[in-house]
Structure formats: C-alpha cells, structure tokens
Design a protein around this motif. Structure first.
Motif, PDB file in Angstrom:
ATOM      1  N   PHE A   9       0.794  -1.216   0.000  1.00  0.00           N
ATOM      2  CA  PHE A   9       0.000   0.000   0.000  1.00  0.00           C
ATOM      3  C   PHE A   9       0.836   1.279   0.000  1.00  0.00           C
ATOM      4  CE2 PHE A   9      -2.814  -3.059   2.319  1.00  0.00           C
ATOM      5  CZ  PHE A   9      -3.762  -3.180   1.318  1.00  0.00           C
ATOM      6  N   HIS A  10       2.156   1.186  -0.019  1.00  0.00           N
ATOM      7  CA  HIS A  10       2.996   2.376   0.063  1.00  0.00           C
ATOM      8  C   HIS A  10       2.629   3.450  -0.956  1.00  0.00           C
ATOM      9  CE1 HIS A  10       6.627   0.806   2.598  1.00  0.00           C
ATOM     10  NE2 HIS A  10       5.487   0.785   3.243  1.00  0.00           N
ATOM     11  N   PRO A  11       2.375   3.122  -2.233  1.00  0.00           N
ATOM     12  CA  PRO A  11       2.040   4.180  -3.191  1.00  0.00           C
ATOM     13  C   PRO A  11       0.735   4.895  -2.872  1.00  0.00           C
ATOM     14  CG  PRO A  11       2.682   2.151  -4.308  1.00  0.00           C
ATOM     15  CD  PRO A  11       2.458   1.810  -2.874  1.00  0.00           C
ATOM     16  N   LEU A  12      -0.116   4.260  -2.079  1.00  0.00           N
ATOM     17  CA  LEU A  12      -1.419   4.842  -1.776  1.00  0.00           C
ATOM     18  C   LEU A  12      -1.395   5.732  -0.544  1.00  0.00           C
ATOM     19  CD1 LEU A  12      -2.085   2.396  -3.630  1.00  0.00           C
ATOM     20  CD2 LEU A  12      -4.238   2.196  -2.416  1.00  0.00           C
ATOM     21  N   LEU A  13      -0.454   5.469   0.353  1.00  0.00           N
ATOM     22  CA  LEU A  13      -0.437   6.179   1.629  1.00  0.00           C
ATOM     23  C   LEU A  13       0.310   7.494   1.531  1.00  0.00           C
ATOM     24  CD1 LEU A  13       0.328   3.183   3.993  1.00  0.00           C
ATOM     25  CD2 LEU A  13      -1.868   4.304   3.670  1.00  0.00           C
ATOM     26  N   LEU A  14      -0.224   8.522   2.169  1.00  0.00           N
ATOM     27  CA  LEU A  14       0.433   9.819   2.177  1.00  0.00           C
ATOM     28  C   LEU A  14       1.710   9.778   3.005  1.00  0.00           C
ATOM     29  CD1 LEU A  14       0.205  12.803   1.353  1.00  0.00           C
ATOM     30  CD2 LEU A  14      -0.985  13.212   3.504  1.00  0.00           C
ATOM     31  N   GLN A  15       1.676   9.056   4.127  1.00  0.00           N
ATOM     32  CA  GLN A  15       2.845   8.957   5.008  1.00  0.00           C
ATOM     33  C   GLN A  15       3.072   7.490   5.372  1.00  0.00           C
ATOM     34  OE1 GLN A  15       1.163  11.717   7.922  1.00  0.00           O
ATOM     35  NE2 GLN A  15       2.863  13.096   7.527  1.00  0.00           N
ATOM     36  N   PRO A  16       3.617   6.703   4.427  1.00  0.00           N
ATOM     37  CA  PRO A  16       3.799   5.278   4.716  1.00  0.00           C
ATOM     38  C   PRO A  16       4.713   5.011   5.894  1.00  0.00           C
ATOM     39  CG  PRO A  16       4.953   5.934   2.705  1.00  0.00           C
ATOM     40  CD  PRO A  16       4.066   7.068   3.089  1.00  0.00           C
ATOM     41  N   GLU A  17       5.633   5.950   6.177  1.00  0.00           N
ATOM     42  CA  GLU A  17       6.539   5.737   7.302  1.00  0.00           C
ATOM     43  C   GLU A  17       5.800   5.800   8.631  1.00  0.00           C
ATOM     44  OE1 GLU A  17       6.244  10.142   6.611  1.00  0.00           O
ATOM     45  OE2 GLU A  17       6.460   8.332   5.373  1.00  0.00           O
ATOM     46  N   LYS A  18       4.575   6.340   8.623  1.00  0.00           N
ATOM     47  CA  LYS A  18       3.786   6.428   9.851  1.00  0.00           C
ATOM     48  C   LYS A  18       2.662   5.400   9.865  1.00  0.00           C
ATOM     49  CE  LYS A  18       4.673  11.334  10.728  1.00  0.00           C
ATOM     50  NZ  LYS A  18       4.046  12.641  11.019  1.00  0.00           N
ATOM     51  N   ALA A  19       2.786   4.384   9.040  1.00  0.00           N
ATOM     52  CA  ALA A  19       1.722   3.388   8.936  1.00  0.00           C
ATOM     53  C   ALA A  19       1.466   2.695  10.266  1.00  0.00           C
ATOM     54  CB  ALA A  19       2.065   2.362   7.871  1.00  0.00           C
ATOM     55  N   GLU A  20       2.527   2.431  11.034  1.00  0.00           N
ATOM     56  CA  GLU A  20       2.332   1.763  12.321  1.00  0.00           C
ATOM     57  C   GLU A  20       1.576   2.669  13.274  1.00  0.00           C
ATOM     58  OE1 GLU A  20       4.853  -0.748  15.643  1.00  0.00           O
ATOM     59  OE2 GLU A  20       5.857   0.155  13.923  1.00  0.00           O
ATOM     60  N   TYR A  21       1.840   3.979  13.173  1.00  0.00           N
ATOM     61  CA  TYR A  21       1.093   4.940  13.996  1.00  0.00           C
ATOM     62  C   TYR A  21      -0.382   4.941  13.594  1.00  0.00           C
ATOM     63  CZ  TYR A  21      -0.708   9.405  15.633  1.00  0.00           C
ATOM     64  OH  TYR A  21      -1.483  10.367  16.198  1.00  0.00           O
ATOM     65  N   ILE A  22      -0.619   4.845  12.268  1.00  0.00           N
ATOM     66  CA  ILE A  22      -1.996   4.783  11.788  1.00  0.00           C
ATOM     67  C   ILE A  22      -2.691   3.563  12.379  1.00  0.00           C
ATOM     68  CG2 ILE A  22      -3.428   4.463   9.721  1.00  0.00           C
ATOM     69  CD1 ILE A  22      -1.296   5.998   8.156  1.00  0.00           C
TER      70      ILE A  22
END
Length: 312
Positions: A9-22
């Motif tokens: 999903f990286h191309p879809l997420l605005l901040q993939p580096e914060k995915a765990e926070y999400i």
C-alpha cells in the motif's frame, strides 16, 4: 494488533513511514476511512469517536493524491485499505461509476491560483480575474481546469511550452516557488501546501471543486452496512439524538438515565402506596374501629353483634 505487509500500500499512503502509527490492520472491528490531501475530515471523525467508538473504532487513513478509488479497490487478504474515502470527483472520475460505487457530495470549495509572493498578480488583494491568467503558464494539464484551458487556448498554441515532469502537487508547488509557473488548485490544497514564499488568490469565475464521500457497492452483513450508514449520517449532519442508525454513546447515556429515572419513580410510587396503607391502619386503630383495624391487618373481625362482650 498485527499489521499487514504495508509495502503493498505504500504508493497509496500519504505517510507510509507512519503506517504503524496509523495502526491499520485487517480487523473486522475497525471502520477505515481514507482521505486525500487537503480534505479536512476532523469534525466528522471527532463526532464518530464521540458517538460510535462503542460499536467500532475508526481508523484514519491519509492517502496520496488521486488514490482514493485505489484505496477501495486494492486489498490485502480480502481486506481493503479503506472502507470509505473522501476525495475530489474531478480528480478521480471513476468514482462516479454508479454500478461500482456509492457517492454523496459533502461540500464544495472555491479554487485559487497559487503564485509567488512577489508575483505581479499579487496586486489583486483577494481575487484575480480569470482573463488575467490567459497568458500565464500553468504547471498542470489544461484539461484539469477547462475554463482556463478555453481562454488560454490561442496563447498556448502560439507559445507552446512543455510541462515539466512532476510526481504530485507538492512537486508542482516547488516549481511555483522557483518561478517556473503558476498552479490552480482547490483552496484547501493551497492551504495544505502553504509556504512563506507563496500566496494565493481566489479565481471567482472558476467552478467550485467538490469533495465527496465514496464507498463500494457490494453485499455486506446488516451490521457492516449499518456502520457504513452511521458514518454517512454523520457526514450528512445527522444529530446524536436521531432515531436513525445505531445507538450513539449519547443516546445510550440518555436511555440509561431514563431507565434510572423510571425505576426511581416506581420506587417512589410503591413507597407512597405502602405509606398510605400504613396510615389507614393507624387511623383505624386510633379511632377504635376494630373491624377496620383487623381488616387493615389482614385478620378476620369478631362476629357481627358480639361486640367482644362477655355473656352474663
């Protein structure tokens, strides 16, 4: 909570580096709502947390530009990245396919032109006439702004310029700051990409930009469908006290308060009946009415005419 493999999903997420926070995970107890840059869904999310977190937690998914429909389509182990998305239909026309998606318009916003703070058009204090932009180089496909494309067609034909390669609006904003051109975007997008060396002016003649709530047409369980409709109701302004949708936290509190008050009233009524019965019994005893006193006590009275006297 176990996170999925977010590289899908990286191309879809605005901040993939914060995915765990999400905190996104394929959890049936979550309602995942995505939104594209510039959209400000805070008021709807806050209302959900206040009313319906008791039923299902809401996970906010910041999406990259023009990736709202993709977030509904792309799945991992059968779970979509988002159940519902907030997006701009003119940027993602696929969402208007009524056979595939439900879509409701939530609001519209004015469009602005983003320009350097030292640009000549900043002489206009609030808004710039569209005609003043006819000979300006826009860092976007002309078809994304049809009204500007129409008035600038002759100039662009006489002065052709190749659009520089950009990955997203952020790149285009960087080029505006470098003085390579201007950019027309919805007001919220201009505010989202605000910089000290840039400003914006309204372009009143342009059509307003719409923001819509979109979700997929498919079979769902009654519970899942109700959750979807609860969020739709919040976006449409349904109040917490509405008799439609799931019971909100406020409704449950009010219901509990009513039940408590009803129980209190029943206790008071029962106490009042008992006090009345006891008072009648005391009055009968004090007034010497033996039969009435015995009846109040639930005992049989002496035979009529005996008077309780001894025989001579």
């Amino acid at each position: 909570m176990t996170l999925v493999h977010l590289e899908d999903f990286h191309p879809l997420l605005l901040q993939p580096e914060k995915a765990e926070y999400i905190g996104w995970a394929p959890d049936a107890e979550q309602l995942r709502v995505g939104y594209v840059p510039g959209v400000m869904p805070g008021k709807w999310f806050n209302r959900w947390h206040q009313r319906y977190d008791i039923h299902r937690a809401l996970i906010e998914i910041p999406l990259a530009e023009k990736r709202g429909v993709d977030a509904l389509n792309q799945t991992h182990e059968g779970n979509p990245l988002a159940h519902m998305v907030l997006l701009r239909p003119e940027e993602e026309p696929d969402c208007l396919d009524k056979k595939r998606f439900h879509a409701i318009n939530l609001y519209r916003e004015k469009q602005v032109v983003v320009l350097p703070t030292d640009h000549v058009l900043t002489v206009y204090e609030d808004s710039v006439p569209l005609a003043e932009l006819a000979e300006e180089f826009m860092l976007q496909d002309p078809q994304t702004v049809p009204q500007w494309a129409e008035i600038s067609a002759a100039y662009r034909q006489a002065n052709p310029q190749k659009l520089p390669a950009t990955r997203h609006i952020h790149d285009a904003v960087e080029l505006v700051a470098a003085g390579l051109g201007l950019l027309i975007v919805p007001l919220s997008v201009a505010r989202y990409h605000h910089r000290k060396d840039l400003t914006y002016r309204y372009v009143e003649e342009l059509d307003e930009s719409a923001v819509s709530l979109v979700w997929e047409r498919k079979f769902r369980s009654n519970e899942d469908e109700q959750i979807i409709q609860d969020f739709v109701g919040i976006c449409r302004g349904r109040t917490a006290g509405s008799d439609r949708g799931s019971e909100s936290l406020q409704t449950l509190k009010e219901k509990a308060a009513r039940e408590k008050e009803e129980a209190k009233q029943k206790r008071r009524a029962a106490n009042a009946r008992r006090e009345t019965r006891d008072r009648k019994a005391r009055n009968a005893k004090n007034n010497g009415n033996v039969r009435q006193h015995q009846a109040q006590k639930g005992k049989s009275a002496p035979p009529r005419g005996s008077g309780g006297r001894k025989k001579r």
